[in-house]
Design an enzyme around this catalytic site. Structure first.
Site, short mmCIF file in Angstrom:
data_model
loop_
_atom_site.label_atom_id
_atom_site.label_comp_id
_atom_site.label_asym_id
_atom_site.label_seq_id
_atom_site.Cartn_x
_atom_site.Cartn_y
_atom_site.Cartn_z
CB CYS A 14 -21.18 -24.29 -35.76
SG CYS A 14 -19.42 -24.59 -35.82
CG HIS B 228 -23.28 -28.10 -36.91
ND1 HIS B 228 -22.62 -27.64 -38.03
CD2 HIS B 228 -22.39 -28.03 -35.89
CE1 HIS B 228 -21.39 -27.30 -37.69
NE2 HIS B 228 -21.21 -27.54 -36.40
CG ASN C 110 -17.75 -28.30 -37.76
OD1 ASN C 110 -18.45 -27.52 -38.41
ND2 ASN C 110 -17.70 -28.28 -36.45
O1 UT7 Z 1 -19.09 -27.25 -34.47
C1 UT7 Z 1 -18.92 -26.84 -33.15
C2 UT7 Z 1 -19.20 -27.92 -32.26
N1 UT7 Z 1 -18.03 -28.73 -32.03
C3 UT7 Z 1 -18.21 -29.96 -31.70
O2 UT7 Z 1 -19.32 -30.38 -31.65
C4 UT7 Z 1 -17.05 -30.81 -31.27
C5 UT7 Z 1 -17.38 -31.54 -30.03
N2 UT7 Z 1 -16.33 -32.38 -29.53
C6 UT7 Z 1 -15.90 -33.50 -30.18
O3 UT7 Z 1 -16.38 -33.80 -31.25
C7 UT7 Z 1 -14.89 -34.37 -29.51
O4 UT7 Z 1 -14.71 -33.95 -28.17
C8 UT7 Z 1 -13.52 -34.40 -30.24
C9 UT7 Z 1 -13.64 -35.12 -31.54
C10 UT7 Z 1 -13.04 -32.97 -30.44
C11 UT7 Z 1 -12.48 -35.14 -29.38
O5 UT7 Z 1 -12.93 -36.47 -29.09
P1 UT7 Z 1 -12.70 -37.08 -27.63
O6 UT7 Z 1 -13.20 -38.46 -27.69
O7 UT7 Z 1 -13.35 -36.14 -26.66
O8 UT7 Z 1 -11.13 -37.10 -27.50
P2 UT7 Z 1 -10.18 -36.34 -26.45
O9 UT7 Z 1 -10.07 -34.90 -26.80
O10 UT7 Z 1 -10.60 -36.66 -25.07
O11 UT7 Z 1 -8.80 -37.04 -26.74
C12 UT7 Z 1 -8.63 -38.46 -26.51
C13 UT7 Z 1 -7.22 -38.84 -26.88
C14 UT7 Z 1 -6.16 -38.00 -26.21
O12 UT7 Z 1 -5.05 -38.84 -25.91
P3 UT7 Z 1 -4.85 -39.44 -24.43
O13 UT7 Z 1 -4.74 -38.23 -23.54
O14 UT7 Z 1 -6.07 -40.25 -24.18
O15 UT7 Z 1 -3.58 -40.22 -24.58
C15 UT7 Z 1 -5.75 -37.01 -27.28
O16 UT7 Z 1 -4.42 -36.56 -27.12
O17 UT7 Z 1 -7.01 -38.68 -28.30
C16 UT7 Z 1 -5.85 -37.86 -28.53
N3 UT7 Z 1 -6.09 -37.06 -29.73
C17 UT7 Z 1 -5.73 -37.46 -30.96
N4 UT7 Z 1 -5.09 -38.56 -31.41
C18 UT7 Z 1 -4.88 -38.68 -32.73
C19 UT7 Z 1 -6.72 -35.87 -29.83
N5 UT7 Z 1 -6.77 -35.49 -31.11
C20 UT7 Z 1 -6.16 -36.46 -31.84
C21 UT7 Z 1 -5.91 -36.64 -33.20
N6 UT7 Z 1 -5.27 -37.76 -33.60
N7 UT7 Z 1 -6.30 -35.73 -34.14
#
Ligand code: UT7
Length: 335
Positions: free
Chosen positions: A125, A262, A292
């Site tokens: 990225c 970004h 992204n």
């Molecule tokens: O360009 C390169 C740089 N990349 C980035 O900057 C990305 C950085 N990271 C992020 O933007 C965030 O960490 C994410 C958007 C990827 C994830 O957000 P989060 O708030 O950290 O969510 P999480 O991964 O901790 O997941 C929270 C919950 C989980 O469920 P439980 O375990 O709390 O029941 C996941 O299973 O959300 C669930 N989940 C989803 N639910 C519906 C994860 N993905 C999805 C989804 N739809 N697509």
């Protein structure tokens, strides 16, 4: 072709790499969160709340990395009023090239009838910032005068559609700028790239990566991300590199007209904006529209705000990005 290798600016002047054209290409197929939710276990509400993304574009089979890059480059060249054969270098940032080799950049060179040299650059990225910084160094060293800097990505082809934590976050597209050698007096009033910085921390290579490669037919590769860890590093490292780039020129956040970050996640964009104290009205946001697009994200955002008249010639624009590597960097440009 003229040999620019030893060109030097007149006494008291410095070479500046000036952005004279900006272009972009988005694939024909627009996919909303609701449409994605029909094939992945997710919802529009979750995606919007956690990321700010509302939609993304996915490339059709004919919209290759080279095709999209060429289309974006043509718009940048038209904007600059420059013909393809005046281009003497192409640096194309991508993590999703069409082939292991030749570089996608040489396909673009052939399509445009460009001259000189062309190569791809891999920094995930951060690719566009790396490419811009490299092009600036080549121009200031007298190696090239008219350089196309392109970010082009087809992440839809490396998505793991079983992993809802990543496949909802990315989109496809391309953005390009034409950088041309000009001159200035060395002050921050000059037009062109005023300061640009690249960073990498290889011991964080396993928090965001693709688990395969073109050379691994058994494993063509899917993107893997430990999102929370990436998030944690993003706000701190991006804020730090922005401050570094500004202080290099004796400038502060108050001097910036626009931050073009970004576009990974609205929460990261907000976090960096807050930490730096930049009002949201001066931050360009396209993550809602494009998701992204990795190396294409910054030039796509730059093009969006330039073509709708928000970003104007003469303004001070700060671009930053962070991605797999980890790699990150920022560039300060007076347009
Ligand atoms: O360009 C390169 C740089 N990349 C980035 O900057 C990305 C950085 N990271 C992020 O933007 C965030 O960490 C994410 C958007 C990827 C994830 O957000 P989060 O708030 O950290 O969510 P999480 O991964 O901790 O997941 C929270 C919950 C989980 O469920 P439980 O375990 O709390 O029941 C996941 O299973 O959300 C669930 N989940 C989803 N639910 C519906 C994860 N993905 C999805 C989804 N739809 N697509």
């Amino acid at each position: 072709m003229a040999d620019h290798t030893h060109s030097t600016p007149p006494a008291g002047r410095v070479i500046r790499s000036q952005i004279t054209g900006i272009g972009a290409y988005l694939p024909r197929s627009l996919v909303s969160n609701d449409e994605l939710a029909q094939r992945v276990d997710t919802s529009d509400a979750w995606i919007r709340e956690r990321t700010g993304i509302r939609q993304r574009y996915f490339a059709e089979p004919d919209e290759s990395c080279a095709f999209m890059a060429t289309e974006a480059a043509r718009i940048a060249l038209a904007d600059a009023g420059i013909a393809g054969d005046a281009v003497d270098a192409i640096i194309l940032a991508t993590a999703t090239p069409d082939q292991a080799f030749p570089a996608t950049a040489v396909r673009v060179q052939a399509a445009l009838g460009a001259k000189g040299f062309a190569f791809d650059l891999s920094a995930a990225c951060s690719g566009f910032i790396y490419a811009l910084t490299t092009a600036d160094a080549l121009i200031r060293a007298g190696q090239a005068r008219n350089v196309l800097v392109i970010g082009s990505e087809v992440y839809s082809r490396i998505m793991n559609w079983e992993d809802r934590g990543t496949c909802v976050l990315f989109g496809d597209g391309a953005g390009a700028v034409l950088l041309q050698a000009g001159d200035g007096d060395g002050s921050h009033a000059d037009r062109g790239i005023l300061s640009a910085h690249m960073h990498a921390q290889g011991d964080l290579g396993d928090i965001l990566y693709v688990d395969g490669a073109v050379g691994r037919p058994d494993r063509p590769g899917h993107l893997v991300m430990h999102g929370r860890e990436v998030f944690r590093h993003a706000v701190a490292k991006l804020s730090e590199t922005v401050q570094q780039t500004l202080s290099h020129c004796g400038l502060t956040v108050a001097d910036i007209d626009w931050l073009v970050p970004h576009q990974a996640n609205m929460r990261i964009i907000d976090g960096v904006g807050k930490r730096l104290g930049i009002p949201a009205a001066r931050v360009v946001v396209t993550v809602d529209q494009h998701a992204n697009t990795s190396a294409a994200s910054v030039p796509l955002a730059l093009h969006a705000a330039y073509s709708d008249g928000r970003i104007k010639r003469g303004q001070l624009v700060l671009m930053e990005a962070l991605g797999g590597g980890l790699t990150w960097g920022s560039a300060l440009v007076r347009l």
